[in-house]
Structure formats: C-alpha cells, structure tokens
Design an enzyme around this catalytic site. Structure first.
Site, PDB file in Angstrom:
ATOM      1  N   LYS A  47       0.882  -1.227   0.022  1.00  0.00           N
ATOM      2  CA  LYS A  47      -0.133   0.012  -0.068  1.00  0.00           C
ATOM      3  C   LYS A  47       0.861   1.380  -0.009  1.00  0.00           C
ATOM      4  O   LYS A  47       0.628   2.208  -0.686  1.00  0.00           O
ATOM      5  CB  LYS A  47      -0.952   0.025   1.325  1.00  0.00           C
ATOM      6  N   ARG A  51      -9.398   1.480   8.704  1.00  0.00           N
ATOM      7  CA  ARG A  51      -9.057  -0.004   9.244  1.00  0.00           C
ATOM      8  C   ARG A  51     -10.404  -0.522  10.043  1.00  0.00           C
ATOM      9  O   ARG A  51     -10.056  -2.037  10.193  1.00  0.00           O
ATOM     10  CB  ARG A  51      -7.725  -0.104   9.972  1.00  0.00           C
ATOM     11  N   ARG A  54      11.540  -5.842   5.044  1.00  0.00           N
ATOM     12  CA  ARG A  54      11.473  -4.273   4.772  1.00  0.00           C
ATOM     13  C   ARG A  54      12.552  -3.600   5.453  1.00  0.00           C
ATOM     14  O   ARG A  54      13.043  -3.685   6.760  1.00  0.00           O
ATOM     15  CB  ARG A  54      10.204  -3.845   5.038  1.00  0.00           C
ATOM     16  N   ARG A 112      11.493  -1.805  11.234  1.00  0.00           N
ATOM     17  CA  ARG A 112      10.582  -1.166  11.891  1.00  0.00           C
ATOM     18  C   ARG A 112      10.332  -2.457  13.290  1.00  0.00           C
ATOM     19  O   ARG A 112      10.514  -3.586  13.018  1.00  0.00           O
ATOM     20  CB  ARG A 112       9.235  -1.056  11.376  1.00  0.00           C
ATOM     21  N   ARG A 129      -0.158  -9.066  13.263  1.00  0.00           N
ATOM     22  CA  ARG A 129      -0.960  -7.896  12.417  1.00  0.00           C
ATOM     23  C   ARG A 129      -1.638  -8.350  11.191  1.00  0.00           C
ATOM     24  O   ARG A 129      -2.754  -7.813  10.865  1.00  0.00           O
ATOM     25  CB  ARG A 129       0.250  -6.855  11.803  1.00  0.00           C
TER      26      ARG A 129
HETATM   27  P1  AP5 Z   1       4.643  -1.597   1.954  1.00  0.00           P
HETATM   28  O1  AP5 Z   1       4.637  -0.852   0.741  1.00  0.00           O
HETATM   29  O2  AP5 Z   1       5.678  -0.989   2.856  1.00  0.00           O
HETATM   30  O3  AP5 Z   1       3.832  -2.219   2.430  1.00  0.00           O
HETATM   31  P2  AP5 Z   1       2.212  -1.921   3.089  1.00  0.00           P
HETATM   32  O4  AP5 Z   1       1.004  -2.211   2.610  1.00  0.00           O
HETATM   33  O5  AP5 Z   1       2.337  -0.225   3.188  1.00  0.00           O
HETATM   34  O6  AP5 Z   1       2.692  -2.403   4.535  1.00  0.00           O
HETATM   35  P3  AP5 Z   1       2.654  -1.796   6.167  1.00  0.00           P
HETATM   36  O7  AP5 Z   1       3.358  -2.774   7.147  1.00  0.00           O
HETATM   37  O8  AP5 Z   1       3.109  -0.487   6.028  1.00  0.00           O
HETATM   38  O9  AP5 Z   1       1.071  -1.756   6.192  1.00  0.00           O
HETATM   39  P4  AP5 Z   1       0.310  -1.918   7.779  1.00  0.00           P
HETATM   40  O10 AP5 Z   1      -0.746  -1.587   7.317  1.00  0.00           O
HETATM   41  O11 AP5 Z   1       0.576  -2.954   8.585  1.00  0.00           O
HETATM   42  O12 AP5 Z   1       1.373  -0.707   8.570  1.00  0.00           O
HETATM   43  P5  AP5 Z   1       0.813   0.816   8.869  1.00  0.00           P
HETATM   44  O13 AP5 Z   1       2.150   1.443   9.082  1.00  0.00           O
HETATM   45  O14 AP5 Z   1      -0.297   1.280   8.209  1.00  0.00           O
HETATM   46  O15 AP5 Z   1       5.723  -2.913   1.323  1.00  0.00           O
HETATM   47  C1  AP5 Z   1       6.155  -3.952   2.251  1.00  0.00           C
HETATM   48  C2  AP5 Z   1       7.532  -4.433   1.818  1.00  0.00           C
HETATM   49  O16 AP5 Z   1       7.240  -5.020   0.626  1.00  0.00           O
HETATM   50  C3  AP5 Z   1       8.511  -3.360   1.455  1.00  0.00           C
HETATM   51  O17 AP5 Z   1       9.623  -3.858   2.064  1.00  0.00           O
HETATM   52  C4  AP5 Z   1       8.502  -3.369  -0.343  1.00  0.00           C
HETATM   53  O18 AP5 Z   1       9.683  -2.762  -0.621  1.00  0.00           O
HETATM   54  C5  AP5 Z   1       7.911  -4.554  -0.511  1.00  0.00           C
HETATM   55  N1  AP5 Z   1       7.017  -4.752  -1.815  1.00  0.00           N
HETATM   56  C6  AP5 Z   1       5.893  -3.726  -1.972  1.00  0.00           C
HETATM   57  N2  AP5 Z   1       5.463  -4.104  -3.006  1.00  0.00           N
HETATM   58  C7  AP5 Z   1       6.043  -5.338  -3.532  1.00  0.00           C
HETATM   59  C8  AP5 Z   1       6.049  -6.166  -4.852  1.00  0.00           C
HETATM   60  N3  AP5 Z   1       4.927  -5.813  -5.500  1.00  0.00           N
HETATM   61  N4  AP5 Z   1       6.922  -7.111  -4.771  1.00  0.00           N
HETATM   62  C9  AP5 Z   1       8.067  -7.344  -3.864  1.00  0.00           C
HETATM   63  N5  AP5 Z   1       8.080  -6.585  -2.839  1.00  0.00           N
HETATM   64  C10 AP5 Z   1       7.210  -5.362  -2.658  1.00  0.00           C
HETATM   65  O19 AP5 Z   1       0.438   0.537  10.404  1.00  0.00           O
HETATM   66  C11 AP5 Z   1       1.360   0.261  11.533  1.00  0.00           C
HETATM   67  C12 AP5 Z   1       0.727   0.130  12.820  1.00  0.00           C
HETATM   68  O20 AP5 Z   1      -0.038   1.455  13.130  1.00  0.00           O
HETATM   69  C13 AP5 Z   1      -0.482  -0.791  13.002  1.00  0.00           C
HETATM   70  O21 AP5 Z   1      -0.252  -2.017  13.164  1.00  0.00           O
HETATM   71  C14 AP5 Z   1      -1.268  -0.178  14.174  1.00  0.00           C
HETATM   72  O22 AP5 Z   1      -0.903  -0.291  15.305  1.00  0.00           O
HETATM   73  C15 AP5 Z   1      -1.261   1.318  13.739  1.00  0.00           C
HETATM   74  N6  AP5 Z   1      -2.174   2.069  12.949  1.00  0.00           N
HETATM   75  C16 AP5 Z   1      -1.821   2.550  11.533  1.00  0.00           C
HETATM   76  N7  AP5 Z   1      -3.106   3.010  11.098  1.00  0.00           N
HETATM   77  C17 AP5 Z   1      -4.008   2.731  12.014  1.00  0.00           C
HETATM   78  C18 AP5 Z   1      -5.525   2.945  11.694  1.00  0.00           C
HETATM   79  N8  AP5 Z   1      -6.130   3.326  10.853  1.00  0.00           N
HETATM   80  N9  AP5 Z   1      -6.059   2.267  12.984  1.00  0.00           N
HETATM   81  C19 AP5 Z   1      -5.527   2.089  14.104  1.00  0.00           C
HETATM   82  N10 AP5 Z   1      -4.181   1.715  14.085  1.00  0.00           N
HETATM   83  C20 AP5 Z   1      -3.677   2.277  13.040  1.00  0.00           C
END
Ligand code: AP5
Length: 217
Positions: free
Chosen positions: A15, A90, A130, A162, A173
C-alpha cells in the site's frame, strides 16, 4: 482521474509503496496513518507515547484517537482536491467517520478503493525484509534494495527495521487485518468503488494495473 483514494490490503501488500507513486503522479498528498503515528513516536509526543504500545504489539490504536488524528490531517488545505489514504480506514467505524470527514472538509466522497491482494505466505517475507527511511521511503533487502546498502536513495538517511516487522508481530498484524479490516472490503464493494489489484507481481506491474484502474474513474 480518481482523486479521493483509499488503499486497502493486508500489512505488506504494498500500500505504502504504491500510494507514494500515485501521490507523486497525481500531485496529491499521501496520508499514511502509520507514518503519522511513527513520526509522533519519534518526536515523543503525547499521541506517540499513547500509540506506541499498540503499534509494537501489532494491535490497532483505538478508533477515537485515530479518527481525530486523520480528521486533523484531512482538514488541511492541501487535501481539499484529493488525497491517497494508506492505512486508514481500518475498521467499520473509521470508514463511516471518513465519509463524514470528506464530506465536511471537501464536499467529497471516496472515489475508488484499490484492494491489493497478496497471499499471506508472501507478506511475511516482504515485511521481515523491509527497511524504512525516517521520511517514509520504503525498501526491501531482496525485492527493492537501495543503491547503497543501508542508505535511502532519496535523502541519504540511514535505513532502519520497524519494531513491528518481526516475524511474530507480523503474524499477529495479519490476524488483526483479517478480523478487523476485512469487513471493509464488503463495505466498499457494496458501494461499487472497490477494485481488486494483483499485488503478487513486480512493483512496476502493480503500478501499471493500479493506474489503469484509476484512469477508469
Ligand atoms: P509496503 O509498501 O511498505 O507495504 P504496506 O502495505 O504499506 O505495509 P505496512 O506494513 O506499512 O502496512 P500496515 O498496514 O501493517 O502498517 P501501517 O504503517 O499502516 O511494502 C512492504 C514491503 O514489501 C517493502 O519492503 C516493499 O519494498 C516490498 N514490496 C512492496 N511491493 C512489492 C512487490 N510488488 N513485490 C515485492 N516486494 C514488494 O500501520 C502500523 C501500525 O500503526 C498498525 O499495526 C497499528 O498499530 C497502527 N495504525 C496505523 N493505522 C491505523 C488505523 N487506521 N487504526 C488503528 N491503528 C492504526
């Protein structure tokens, strides 16, 4: 082209990677709830201290806190003409709040919800490999390495892993996503704005599929 965009998909689906590309191409802000929380964590703000225990355990931060934070961000003038949201909403309560906020601040609604699909087995390898830059640029040791090991290509800052990217927390997660966020797929499907994107292909190909979908709206 669609301008109010919600990226959906499990942790590690890509994402953030794709949201950055969309934001750059369309000239709209990329608003990542996770990045905002992490920035607050680094700056030791009250919000950051409150969110830390949830994030490190792989749990969701409570809805009221998260919604207030996103309301504040979306109320800024740069979001009026469009935004790509990544990590929010979410939960069903967050999705309902987003509808209200967009209407209030921009007289807008969600135009399209690309849902990036990736098998669970792939997600764990993506997240444990990552490496992130403090300004939000994202790399992967194998799939998307930086030009110079350990350094961000964009700003030269040192990359870090991270705290919530350990195998154990990643597994949790994904469970949290399946339980609390999956229902949003149906919510947006019923509204006719959900588009499935195959995330299990090279980054460039995912982008091509995404931009083709955005061009239809
Ligand atoms: P990446 O693009 O970083 O993936 P992502 O989907 O953004 O993954 P996240 O882990 O950031 O999502 P998340 O939803 O768990 O975390 P968030 O920060 O929102 O890609 C991942 C890896 O794969 C990278 O290394 C990339 O290079 C590689 N990659 C990408 N595309 C690829 C491809 N096509 N092929 C190969 N490799 C690829 O949330 C973190 C925490 O914050 C949550 O757990 C929660 O505690 C809190 N939080 C955030 N938002 C909320 C909310 N709305 N409500 C409540 N708590 C929240």
């Amino acid at each position: 082209m669609a301008k109010h965009i919600v990226m959906l998909g499990p942790p590690g689906a890509g994402k953030g990677t794709q949201a950055k590309r969309i934001a750059e191409k369309l000239g709209i802000p990329h608003v990542s709830s996770g990045d905002i929380f992490r920035e607050n964590l680094r700056n030791r703000t009250e919000l950051g201290r409150m969110a830390e225990e949830y994030i490190n355990r792989g749990e969701l931060v409570p809805d009221d806190v998260t919604i207030a934070m996103i309301r504040d961000r979306l109320s800024r003038p740069d979001c009026r003409d469009g935004v790509v949201l990544d990590g929010f909403p979410r939960t069903p309560a967050q999705a309902a709040a987003l509808d209200t906020i967009l209407q209030e601040v921009a007289g807008a609604q969600v135009d399209i919800v690309p849902c990036i699909r990736v098998p669970e087995s792939v997600l764990v390898e993506r997240l444990t490999g990552r490496r992130s830059c403090p300004r939000g640029h994202v790399y992967h040791l194998k799939f998307n390495p930086p030009a110079e090991p350990g350094k961000c290509d964009h700003d030269g800052l040192e990359l870090f892993q991270r705290e919530d990217d350990t195998r154990e927390t990643v597994t949790h997660r994904i469970q949290v996503y399946n339980q609390q966020t999956q229902p949003l797929i149906e919510y947006y499907e019923k509204r006719g704005v959900l588009v499935n994107i195959n995330g299990d292909q090279p980054i460039e190909n995912v982008s091509a599929e995404l931009f083709a979908a955005l061009a239809q709206v």
